[in-house]
Design an enzyme around this catalytic site. Structure first.
Site, PDB file in Angstrom:
ATOM      1  N   ASP A 126     150.010  59.613 -27.302  1.00 41.96           N
ATOM      2  CA  ASP A 126     149.595  58.108 -27.232  1.00 41.96           C
ATOM      3  C   ASP A 126     150.626  57.585 -28.043  1.00 41.96           C
ATOM      4  O   ASP A 126     150.885  56.267 -27.860  1.00 41.96           O
ATOM      5  CB  ASP A 126     148.629  58.015 -27.824  1.00 41.96           C
ATOM      6  CG  ASP A 126     147.910  58.766 -29.095  1.00 41.96           C
ATOM      7  OD1 ASP A 126     148.670  59.361 -29.716  1.00 41.96           O
ATOM      8  OD2 ASP A 126     146.808  58.414 -29.028  1.00 41.96           O
ATOM      9  N   ASP A 159     150.585  62.122 -34.119  1.00 40.17           N
ATOM     10  CA  ASP A 159     149.882  60.828 -33.056  1.00 40.17           C
ATOM     11  C   ASP A 159     149.730  59.710 -33.490  1.00 40.17           C
ATOM     12  O   ASP A 159     149.922  59.371 -34.648  1.00 40.17           O
ATOM     13  CB  ASP A 159     148.383  61.361 -33.095  1.00 40.17           C
ATOM     14  CG  ASP A 159     147.149  60.768 -32.093  1.00 40.17           C
ATOM     15  OD1 ASP A 159     146.368  61.799 -31.535  1.00 40.17           O
ATOM     16  OD2 ASP A 159     146.795  59.255 -32.997  1.00 40.17           O
ATOM     17  N   HIS A 201     140.711  62.465 -36.603  1.00 41.01           N
ATOM     18  CA  HIS A 201     140.011  60.948 -37.113  1.00 41.01           C
ATOM     19  C   HIS A 201     138.942  61.999 -37.734  1.00 41.01           C
ATOM     20  O   HIS A 201     137.935  60.670 -38.404  1.00 41.01           O
ATOM     21  CB  HIS A 201     139.412  59.838 -35.848  1.00 41.01           C
ATOM     22  CG  HIS A 201     140.735  59.319 -35.230  1.00 41.01           C
ATOM     23  ND1 HIS A 201     141.997  58.859 -35.854  1.00 41.01           N
ATOM     24  CD2 HIS A 201     140.949  59.174 -34.602  1.00 41.01           C
ATOM     25  CE1 HIS A 201     143.026  58.670 -34.929  1.00 41.01           C
ATOM     26  NE2 HIS A 201     142.354  58.796 -34.406  1.00 41.01           N
TER      27      HIS A 201
END
Length: 313
Positions: free
Chosen positions: A243, A159, A122
């Site tokens: 995740d 992800d 990110h």
């Protein structure tokens, strides 16, 4: 040849506030799940500043240094916090990714998994966000291209959150193909399918909440694997977030352990076809500790099996 496991105890000194999902226990879960595997264990070095500067301006590095506290926490945003030990962990996370590239491209190991935190996908060019400070995989990809002279690097991010930072750092570099499969809508709200990069080198695959393994595999087979195949990379780098598992508390996809095994094998197949099996994988998210450990072990087991296969070949 072996699979390298790259880590460092400094990643345990990046301490987030109580209740924060990106916690020290994540690393305990991952390393605990890998402790009995036959891996080439390597200490993650601090990143060289020149490597980091391939992705971030000096002003960003100086901001992180100024922000690092002597005690307690400093919050860069509502999600992203620094403690006394964070700066070393940040630099070793990036350095571990670069070291993995060096080992794999030198032929010292068949492939590598970088088990470090904080994650990186990110982190944008001048902005730390979403638990991330430096764009680890983008730094590693640019190091491979500029230092080792490879021509093309494919980054695949599975992800559950869009790798907005990686996209920001590589979308103007036609030597890099970036593919991200992620739940949408979800934090940060980026990663629409029409975000394709300046040279059509970005592939975003938004997945609806509730997508299970069958839907995930169909989307990857339709949109990601053919693009990586056509790109013919000299190296594949994986942003390995776990995740998207059905038990993860921060998202709503419904993958299970076998789905991470499947995508790892699919990417290794492409690496075998185009780049001598050269794969570097870097840990990103994953916040249910049991699922995180199990999925990381499943992922690394595939890498280890491939390294053993190259040994025999």
């Amino acid at each position: 040849m072996k699979t390298a496991l790259i880590s460092h105890t400094d990643c345990l000194d990046h301490v987030t506030p109580p209740g924060h999902p990106e916690q020290v226990a994540r690393m305990d879960a991952v390393l605990g799940a890998l402790k009995d595997m036959d891996l080439h264990r390597v200490s993650a070095p601090l990143a060289a500043e020149d490597d980091v500067l391939r992705a971030h301006p000096r002003s960003h590095l100086e901001m992180l240094r100024r922000a690092a506290p002597a005690e307690g926490w400093v919050s860069l945003d509502a999600d992203t916090h620094m403690s006394r030990g964070s700066l070393a962990a940040v630099w070793r996370s990036a350095g571990g990714a670069v070291r993995a590239v060096d080992l794999v491209l030198a032929g010292d190991v068949a492939n590598a998994f970088v088990a470090m935190r904080p994650p990186g996908h990110h982190a944008e060019r001048i902005t730390a966000m979403g638990f991330c400070f430096l764009g680890n995989v983008a730094i590693a990809a640019k190091h491979a291209l500029d230092h080792h002279g490879v021509r093309r690097v494919a980054i695949v991010d599975f992800d559950v959150h869009h790798g907005n930072g990686t996209q920001d750092l590589v979308e103007d570099d036609p030597r890099i193909l970036f593919c991200s499969a992620h739940q949408s809508p979800l934090y940060l709200g980026t990663g629409a399918a029409d975000e394709t990069g300046s040279d059509d080198n970005v592939v975003n695959v938004p997945l609806e909440e509730g997508t299970d393994g069958r839907g995930f595999r169909k989307a990857i087979e339709r949109s990601v694997l053919p693009r990586v195949d056509a790109f013919k990379p000299d190296l594949i780098i994986i942003s390995a977030g776990f995740d998207a598992h059905r038990d993860d508390p921060l998202a709503g996809l419904a993958l299970v352990e076998d789905d991470f095994t499947w995508i790892t094998r699919a990417l290794c197949d492409l690496a075998d076809k185009h780049c001598g099996g050269r794969v570097v994988s870097c840990l990103e998210g994953g916040y249910d500790l049991t699922a995180l450990g199990a999925c990381a072990a499943a992922h690394v087991k595939v890498l280890r099996e491939r390294s053993n296969g190259r040994n025999a070949g």
